[in-house]
Motif scaffolding. Structure first.
Motif, PDB file in Angstrom:
ATOM      1  N   HIS A  51      67.026  29.447  78.932  1.00  0.00           N
ATOM      2  CA  HIS A  51      66.743  28.361  79.873  1.00  0.00           C
ATOM      3  C   HIS A  51      65.770  28.834  80.954  1.00  0.00           C
ATOM      4  O   HIS A  51      64.803  28.139  81.290  1.00  0.00           O
ATOM      5  N   GLU A  52      66.034  30.039  81.497  1.00  0.00           N
ATOM      6  CA  GLU A  52      65.125  30.591  82.519  1.00  0.00           C
ATOM      7  C   GLU A  52      63.728  30.783  81.944  1.00  0.00           C
ATOM      8  O   GLU A  52      62.728  30.488  82.600  1.00  0.00           O
ATOM      9  N   SER A  53      63.671  31.272  80.694  1.00  0.00           N
ATOM     10  CA  SER A  53      62.378  31.493  80.049  1.00  0.00           C
ATOM     11  C   SER A  53      61.642  30.169  79.891  1.00  0.00           C
ATOM     12  O   SER A  53      60.436  30.069  80.165  1.00  0.00           O
ATOM     13  N   LYS A  54      62.380  29.125  79.452  1.00  0.00           N
ATOM     14  CA  LYS A  54      61.762  27.800  79.307  1.00  0.00           C
ATOM     15  C   LYS A  54      61.284  27.283  80.657  1.00  0.00           C
ATOM     16  O   LYS A  54      60.192  26.719  80.772  1.00  0.00           O
ATOM     17  N   LEU A  55      62.126  27.469  81.699  1.00  0.00           N
ATOM     18  CA  LEU A  55      61.735  27.022  83.041  1.00  0.00           C
ATOM     19  C   LEU A  55      60.485  27.757  83.516  1.00  0.00           C
ATOM     20  O   LEU A  55      59.577  27.152  84.101  1.00  0.00           O
ATOM     21  N   ARG A  56      60.455  29.091  83.268  1.00  0.00           N
ATOM     22  CA  ARG A  56      59.273  29.867  83.666  1.00  0.00           C
ATOM     23  C   ARG A  56      58.031  29.352  82.942  1.00  0.00           C
ATOM     24  O   ARG A  56      56.959  29.219  83.530  1.00  0.00           O
ATOM     25  N   GLN A  57      58.180  29.076  81.628  1.00  0.00           N
ATOM     26  CA  GLN A  57      57.060  28.576  80.833  1.00  0.00           C
ATOM     27  C   GLN A  57      56.599  27.213  81.354  1.00  0.00           C
ATOM     28  O   GLN A  57      55.402  26.960  81.483  1.00  0.00           O
ATOM     29  N   GLN A  58      57.570  26.337  81.660  1.00  0.00           N
ATOM     30  CA  GLN A  58      57.227  25.017  82.198  1.00  0.00           C
ATOM     31  C   GLN A  58      56.520  25.156  83.545  1.00  0.00           C
ATOM     32  O   GLN A  58      55.532  24.463  83.818  1.00  0.00           O
ATOM     33  N   LEU A  59      57.044  26.058  84.377  1.00  0.00           N
ATOM     34  CA  LEU A  59      56.431  26.289  85.683  1.00  0.00           C
ATOM     35  C   LEU A  59      55.006  26.810  85.507  1.00  0.00           C
ATOM     36  O   LEU A  59      54.085  26.367  86.205  1.00  0.00           O
ATOM     37  N   LYS A  60      54.838  27.732  84.563  1.00  0.00           N
ATOM     38  CA  LYS A  60      53.505  28.278  84.300  1.00  0.00           C
ATOM     39  C   LYS A  60      52.577  27.170  83.821  1.00  0.00           C
ATOM     40  O   LYS A  60      51.437  27.068  84.271  1.00  0.00           O
ATOM     41  N   SER A  61      53.079  26.331  82.892  1.00  0.00           N
ATOM     42  CA  SER A  61      52.261  25.224  82.376  1.00  0.00           C
ATOM     43  C   SER A  61      51.884  24.276  83.505  1.00  0.00           C
ATOM     44  O   SER A  61      50.732  23.850  83.612  1.00  0.00           O
ATOM     45  N   LEU A  62      52.881  23.915  84.333  1.00  0.00           N
ATOM     46  CA  LEU A  62      52.601  23.022  85.464  1.00  0.00           C
ATOM     47  C   LEU A  62      51.595  23.659  86.410  1.00  0.00           C
ATOM     48  O   LEU A  62      50.701  22.995  86.928  1.00  0.00           O
ATOM     49  N   SER A  63      51.766  24.946  86.622  1.00  0.00           N
ATOM     50  CA  SER A  63      50.861  25.667  87.505  1.00  0.00           C
ATOM     51  C   SER A  63      49.441  25.617  86.947  1.00  0.00           C
ATOM     52  O   SER A  63      48.484  25.395  87.686  1.00  0.00           O
ATOM     53  N   GLU A  64      49.326  25.822  85.619  1.00  0.00           N
ATOM     54  CA  GLU A  64      48.003  25.781  84.997  1.00  0.00           C
ATOM     55  C   GLU A  64      47.419  24.377  85.090  1.00  0.00           C
ATOM     56  O   GLU A  64      46.245  24.206  85.373  1.00  0.00           O
ATOM     57  N   VAL A  65      48.261  23.352  84.828  1.00  0.00           N
ATOM     58  CA  VAL A  65      47.796  21.969  84.916  1.00  0.00           C
ATOM     59  C   VAL A  65      47.345  21.675  86.345  1.00  0.00           C
ATOM     60  O   VAL A  65      46.270  21.121  86.572  1.00  0.00           O
ATOM     61  N   ASN A  66      48.189  22.069  87.330  1.00  0.00           N
ATOM     62  CA  ASN A  66      47.820  21.841  88.739  1.00  0.00           C
ATOM     63  C   ASN A  66      46.537  22.579  89.076  1.00  0.00           C
ATOM     64  O   ASN A  66      45.681  22.050  89.771  1.00  0.00           O
ATOM     65  N   SER A  67      46.434  23.811  88.569  1.00  0.00           N
ATOM     66  CA  SER A  67      45.247  24.600  88.849  1.00  0.00           C
ATOM     67  C   SER A  67      44.015  23.914  88.263  1.00  0.00           C
ATOM     68  O   SER A  67      42.983  23.803  88.916  1.00  0.00           O
ATOM     69  N   THR A  68      44.162  23.417  87.016  1.00  0.00           N
ATOM     70  CA  THR A  68      43.048  22.719  86.369  1.00  0.00           C
ATOM     71  C   THR A  68      42.709  21.442  87.124  1.00  0.00           C
ATOM     72  O   THR A  68      41.537  21.145  87.370  1.00  0.00           O
ATOM     73  N   GLU A  69      43.746  20.686  87.506  1.00  0.00           N
ATOM     74  CA  GLU A  69      43.508  19.458  88.273  1.00  0.00           C
ATOM     75  C   GLU A  69      42.894  19.777  89.627  1.00  0.00           C
ATOM     76  O   GLU A  69      41.980  19.083  90.070  1.00  0.00           O
ATOM     77  N   ASP A  70      43.389  20.844  90.268  1.00  0.00           N
ATOM     78  CA  ASP A  70      42.820  21.249  91.562  1.00  0.00           C
ATOM     79  C   ASP A  70      41.351  21.604  91.401  1.00  0.00           C
ATOM     80  O   ASP A  70      40.519  21.214  92.222  1.00  0.00           O
ATOM     81  N   GLU A  71      41.030  22.372  90.325  1.00  0.00           N
ATOM     82  CA  GLU A  71      39.634  22.746  90.092  1.00  0.00           C
ATOM     83  C   GLU A  71      38.795  21.499  89.847  1.00  0.00           C
ATOM     84  O   GLU A  71      37.699  21.361  90.389  1.00  0.00           O
ATOM     85  N   SER A  72      39.337  20.581  89.025  1.00  0.00           N
ATOM     86  CA  SER A  72      38.613  19.349  88.719  1.00  0.00           C
ATOM     87  C   SER A  72      38.385  18.543  89.997  1.00  0.00           C
ATOM     88  O   SER A  72      37.275  18.067  90.248  1.00  0.00           O
ATOM     89  N   ASN A  73      39.431  18.395  90.798  1.00  0.00           N
ATOM     90  CA  ASN A  73      39.303  17.659  92.069  1.00  0.00           C
ATOM     91  C   ASN A  73      38.328  18.357  93.006  1.00  0.00           C
ATOM     92  O   ASN A  73      37.543  17.705  93.688  1.00  0.00           O
ATOM     93  N   PHE A  74      38.386  19.688  93.036  1.00  0.00           N
ATOM     94  CA  PHE A  74      37.478  20.448  93.891  1.00  0.00           C
ATOM     95  C   PHE A  74      36.029  20.211  93.457  1.00  0.00           C
ATOM     96  O   PHE A  74      35.146  19.991  94.286  1.00  0.00           O
ATOM     97  N   MET A  75      35.810  20.221  92.118  1.00  0.00           N
ATOM     98  CA  MET A  75      34.459  19.993  91.603  1.00  0.00           C
ATOM     99  C   MET A  75      34.001  18.571  91.957  1.00  0.00           C
ATOM    100  O   MET A  75      32.851  18.365  92.345  1.00  0.00           O
ATOM    101  N   LYS A  76      34.915  17.589  91.835  1.00  0.00           N
ATOM    102  CA  LYS A  76      34.566  16.214  92.179  1.00  0.00           C
ATOM    103  C   LYS A  76      34.212  16.119  93.657  1.00  0.00           C
ATOM    104  O   LYS A  76      33.244  15.461  94.034  1.00  0.00           O
ATOM    105  N   ILE A  77      35.010  16.779  94.497  1.00  0.00           N
ATOM    106  CA  ILE A  77      34.754  16.760  95.945  1.00  0.00           C
ATOM    107  C   ILE A  77      33.403  17.389  96.244  1.00  0.00           C
ATOM    108  O   ILE A  77      32.621  16.866  97.043  1.00  0.00           O
ATOM    109  N   GLN A  78      33.106  18.533  95.576  1.00  0.00           N
ATOM    110  CA  GLN A  78      31.804  19.174  95.802  1.00  0.00           C
ATOM    111  C   GLN A  78      30.667  18.249  95.388  1.00  0.00           C
ATOM    112  O   GLN A  78      29.671  18.122  96.093  1.00  0.00           O
ATOM    113  N   SER A  79      30.836  17.593  94.237  1.00  0.00           N
ATOM    114  CA  SER A  79      29.805  16.680  93.747  1.00  0.00           C
ATOM    115  C   SER A  79      29.601  15.523  94.722  1.00  0.00           C
ATOM    116  O   SER A  79      28.468  15.159  95.046  1.00  0.00           O
TER     117      SER A  79
END
Length: 156
Positions: A51-79
């Motif tokens: 369960h902890e491993s799954k939670l860590r994986q989900q957290l990592k996935s969410l973190s990556e998604v947030n990071s990707t969304e943050d990068e995308s939003n940052f790029m949009k803001i720069q544009s």
């Protein structure tokens, strides 16, 4: 009396055997329970780790998604920021052009007023010249008339 002692001994022996059987059975059951508890604890720990491993994986996935969304939003803001700067420069340039055109229009209006004044003065001068010309023409006609009279008198 001996018979009672013998019966009591026999009962005691039977009780000992029964006690040993019960004790042995209880020990077997305790051992089985201990094994079952250990297996249950191991399964619980494994389930918790999974369960902890799954939670860590989900957290990592969410973190990556947030990071990707943050990068995308940052790029949009720069544009958008770059677009805003370009538009601001265009507005500034157009404002400068409008001010220059406004200055040109003011100069043209001043020149027009000056020309209007000159035209008015020229019209007045023209009226004076026409009047003078009319007077000169009258004077010429009078002189011609007098000249004709003089010619007539001279030839007579």
């Amino acid at each position: 009396h001996i018979q009672e002692v013998s019966t009591l001994r026999q009962q005691l022996d039977e009780a000992k055997v029964t006690h040993e059987q019960v004790t042995s059975t209880l020990q077997d059951q305790v051992t089985k329970l201990q094994v079952a508890v250990e297996e249950g604890e191991k399964k619980l720990m494994d389930a918790e780790e999974e369960h902890e491993s799954k939670l860590r994986q989900q957290l990592k996935s969410l973190s990556e998604v947030n990071s990707t969304e943050d990068e995308s939003n940052f790029m949009k803001i720069q544009s958008l920021t770059a677009t805003i700067h370009i538009l601001e420069e265009r507005i500034e340039n157009q404002t400068d052009e409008i001010l220059a055109l406004n200055n040109d229009l003011t100069l043209a209006n001043d020149q027009f007023r000056t020309l209007e004044g000159q035209h008015s003065n020229l019209s007045k001068d023209n009226d004076v010249l026409k009047s003078n010309n009319d007077q000169v023409m009258k004077d010429i006609n009078e002189l011609r008339s007098e000249n004709e009279k003089l010619k007539q008198e001279y030839t007579d």
